[in-house]
Enzyme design. Structure first.
Site, PDB file in Angstrom:
ATOM      1  N   GLU A 213       0.826  -1.216   0.000  1.00 44.67           N
ATOM      2  CA  GLU A 213       0.000   0.000   0.000  1.00 44.67           C
ATOM      3  C   GLU A 213       0.859   1.265   0.000  1.00 44.67           C
ATOM      4  O   GLU A 213       0.564   2.216  -0.717  1.00 44.67           O
ATOM      5  CB  GLU A 213      -0.951  -0.012   1.198  1.00 44.67           C
ATOM      6  N   HIS A 216       2.128   2.219  -3.343  1.00 42.75           N
ATOM      7  CA  HIS A 216       1.194   2.971  -4.196  1.00 42.75           C
ATOM      8  C   HIS A 216       1.452   4.477  -4.051  1.00 42.75           C
ATOM      9  O   HIS A 216       1.343   5.235  -5.018  1.00 42.75           O
ATOM     10  CB  HIS A 216      -0.257   2.674  -3.824  1.00 42.75           C
ATOM     11  N   GLU A 236      -0.072  -1.815  -9.953  1.00 40.38           N
ATOM     12  CA  GLU A 236      -0.261  -2.908  -8.999  1.00 40.38           C
ATOM     13  C   GLU A 236       1.012  -3.734  -8.848  1.00 40.38           C
ATOM     14  O   GLU A 236       1.390  -4.144  -7.749  1.00 40.38           O
ATOM     15  CB  GLU A 236      -1.412  -3.817  -9.458  1.00 40.38           C
ATOM     16  N   HIS A 325      -5.584  -5.960 -11.251  1.00 39.13           N
ATOM     17  CA  HIS A 325      -5.086  -7.023 -10.354  1.00 39.13           C
ATOM     18  C   HIS A 325      -4.943  -8.354 -11.095  1.00 39.13           C
ATOM     19  O   HIS A 325      -4.421  -9.315 -10.559  1.00 39.13           O
ATOM     20  CB  HIS A 325      -6.029  -7.219  -9.167  1.00 39.13           C
TER      21      HIS A 325
HETATM   22 ZN    ZN Z   1      -2.695  -2.365  -4.820  1.00 39.79          ZN
END
Ligand code: ZN
Length: 419
Positions: A213, A216, A236, A325
């Protein structure tokens, strides 16, 4: 230049299709189905708020400062660590701490999301106020492990390379219907659900979730990969790559590429249905063993790639922003192949090649539909620093996952598929 409103609309660790499967599974309790449904709804709500906030923030910034200059960002000034952590208690409510702006966060960044006066559980250099809170302890430690990796290995001073404070919010939950099955990075705040004890362990137990996270945030501060189709899958993938590297780096002793498990979210699931969220070495094999979470449909190479169009981020009816994803498994596997072919610690060569590519201005705002090719070419360029063997390993990896030779038919309208 990419539309700013499309960068990482909602950075949650659990993809929507996995929650949809749980919400429909007859092998879990009604409570688990309800929890999956309410998590989907909550993620959609937060997504919309974040979308609007990000749009206004970026458009204001572009008016004020003009284009961001990657090269102007100083690298970990004078080697001084600016690690600064604060952990708050959401007290099982769907809100974030109200006085975040006392920690330097502009109030507008969290406008629209419910807030409250929750207690602060930990702050950098301060005595613990609640020494029994294991979630707070976990996140406090994981923030340091993630910061240390980027600082010590890549010379990066936190998410923004300017010592950005790391803020965690634990025990995030639903007010009316307890059971929030996710963790998310909402602008400057990393919020964690507790899991339900049936399907999910606490989201604070897993280091690679935190590192995924926070990465990101790094991507948003550097490459700004538009969160759809190939550039979204790369976004991702960057989080999985550096999430895994932080895990390997934080082990005692540190773990080399060939010893690593290359799993993302290993240990999160309490049911035998899933080993992990994703398997970087073998995409498509991480979960769905008993039908609770749904089959892991990540293809291992471009033979399984179909352009999902138009990209739609609605958590229930959407196609996961064009399969971000789903197709992240392709660059994930390329990284795994480079790292294990070169051997040693994965961050020494492969990690630096990937990070230097993220910093290259050519990748910023790259075309979402051809991003894999642009990214692959840049990794070949940055591999030169490590000699001909590294260049060959990188070329071989992109050939193995069939990004090389590039096939423009992937972008032809006739190849567009359904999720
Ligand atoms: Zn992610």
């Amino acid at each position: 230049m990419a539309q700013p409103s499309k960068t990482s609309p909602m950075c949650t660790i659990i993809p929507p299709d996995l929650l949809i499967h749980i919400s429909k599974s007859d092998k879990v309790s009604q409570k688990a189905r309800d929890g999956a449904n309410s998590t989907l709804k909550r993620c959609d709500d937060v997504n919309k708020i974040r979308h609007a906030a990000l749009h206004s923030r970026l458009s204001a910034a572009s008016k004020a400062a003009g284009p961001f200059d990657l090269k102007a960002a100083p690298k970990a000034a004078a080697g001084v660590s600016h690690l600064s952590r604060t952990i708050w208690d959401c007290q099982h409510r769907a809100g974030l701490p109200i006085d975040l702006n006392h920690d330097g966060i502009p109030d507008t960044n969290i406008q629209g999301l419910p807030r409250f006066r929750g207690p602060k559980l930990a702050a950098e250099g301060h005595v613990w106020k609640d020494t029994d809170d294991q979630s707070a302890k976990n996140v406090y430690e994981q923030f340091k492990q993630t910061y240390d990796f980027f600082f010590e290995v890549l010379g990066r001073d936190s998410i923004d390379n300017h010592g950005q404070k790391l803020i965690g919010a634990v025990h995030y939950d639903e007010d009316r219907q307890p059971g929030f099955f996710n963790a998310f990075f909402f602008n400057e705040v990393m919020a964690y659900g507790d899991g339900d004890g049936e399907i999910f362990r606490s989201f604070t137990d897993i280091i690679d979730i935190t590192a995924h996270e926070l990465t990101h945030g790094v991507t948003e501060a550097t490459a700004q990969l538009v969160y759809e189709n190939q550039s979204g899958a790369l976004n991702e993938s960057m989080s999985d790559v550096f999430g895994s590297l932080v895990k390997q780096y934080s082990k005692v002793p540190k773990q080399d590429a060939r010893s690593a498990d290359w799993l993302i979210g290993r240990g999160l699931f309490l049911v035998p249905d899933a080993r992990a969220l994703r398997d970087m070495a073998n995409p498509g094999t991480a979960h769905g063993n008993t039908g609770i979470t749904g089959r892991d449909r990540q293809p291992r190479d471009m033979d399984g790639y179909r352009e999902l169009f138009p990209p739609n981020s609605d958590p229930v009816t959407g196609n996961d922003s064009g399969g971000v994803h789903l197709y992240s498994g392709i660059p994930n596997r390329a990284f795994f192949l480079v790292a294990t072919t070169l051997g040693g610690f994965a961050w020494e060569k492969a990690g630096k090649i990937w990070y230097n590519t993220m910093l290259d201005p050519k990748i910023r705002g790259v075309n979402p539909r051809t991003a894999f090719k642009t990214f692959a070419d840049l990794t070949v360029k940055y591999a030169e620093e490590f000699g001909p063997d590294a260049v060959q390993a990188v070329k071989d990896a992109w050939t193995d996952v069939k990004v090389y030779p590039w096939n423009p038919v992937w972008m032809a309208a006739g190849e567009r598929g359904e999720l």
